[in-house]
Write a protein that holds these residues in place. Sequence first.
Motif, mmCIF file in Angstrom:
data_model
loop_
_atom_site.group_PDB
_atom_site.id
_atom_site.type_symbol
_atom_site.label_atom_id
_atom_site.label_comp_id
_atom_site.label_asym_id
_atom_site.label_seq_id
_atom_site.Cartn_x
_atom_site.Cartn_y
_atom_site.Cartn_z
ATOM 1 N N THR A 58 0.809 -1.223 0.000
ATOM 2 C CA THR A 58 0.000 0.000 0.000
ATOM 3 C C THR A 58 0.836 1.264 0.000
ATOM 4 O O THR A 58 0.327 2.347 -0.275
ATOM 5 N N ALA A 59 2.113 1.134 0.328
ATOM 6 C CA ALA A 59 2.986 2.312 0.363
ATOM 7 C C ALA A 59 4.440 1.873 0.338
ATOM 8 O O ALA A 59 4.765 0.720 0.619
ATOM 9 N N LEU A 113 2.213 3.343 -9.311
ATOM 10 C CA LEU A 113 1.043 2.931 -8.532
ATOM 11 C C LEU A 113 0.281 4.099 -7.911
ATOM 12 O O LEU A 113 -0.817 3.916 -7.380
ATOM 13 N N GLY A 114 0.887 5.286 -7.957
ATOM 14 C CA GLY A 114 0.229 6.449 -7.357
ATOM 15 C C GLY A 114 0.106 6.332 -5.851
ATOM 16 O O GLY A 114 -0.952 6.635 -5.273
ATOM 17 N N ILE A 115 1.182 5.876 -5.191
ATOM 18 C CA ILE A 115 1.165 5.683 -3.752
ATOM 19 C C ILE A 115 2.193 6.587 -3.073
ATOM 20 O O ILE A 115 3.101 7.100 -3.718
#
Length: 205
Positions: free
Chosen positions: A23-24, A49-51
């Motif tokens: 997730t990050a 991923l835009g994280i």
Amino acid sequence: MRKLKPHPLALLVPPSLGISVRTAIEVPVILVDGDVLDGRARVSEAIRLGIPCPFINLSPKHHDEHPAVVLVRAMAARAEPPEPSVRAMVCARLVHAVRMRPEWLDRYDSGFSARVQKHDHLIEFLKAGDAKLRTYQRARKILEDERIVEAVVSGMITLRAAEQLVQKVPASRRLQFIRMTDEQRGAALGHLHKRRDRSHGLDSC
């Protein structure tokens, strides 16, 4: 993040083959003067991923480790670190770059460029990169040809093959040998050796 570019020292180290992200990004990317010293793969993955992606700025004011030490330590700590000969080649590359005293490294130097030339400090540097002194000494001998160095770092040829090319092949023909397969290179080196033997035999007549 898209505006970030690799730090000049980072370009001397092979990039990570890949990272596992959920997730990050968990391990912070290390920046030097706004450029990515360690974490190019993490930045790329965060963008893809835009994280979120955490950052740490290396600062000479805080007496942080020299950027070269940070790089080799991070390289050795990878889940899949480079081969031993590649680690030694990277260490040789970085020591050479540091000893050149480029202006963009001046404020981080604090005497490191002089210390790393001494045996005990060099050994500590190599330990940080999990590299052996003997392999480092072999790698240092091929620094004269950047094409061969890059071929070793990228995994195209082995350090042993690189040594053979520097010792036996004229500089003008080395790129041709680099592009060969291991089998082709071995045969070509053997052919070159035989030609030299015949030439020396004729010269002695």
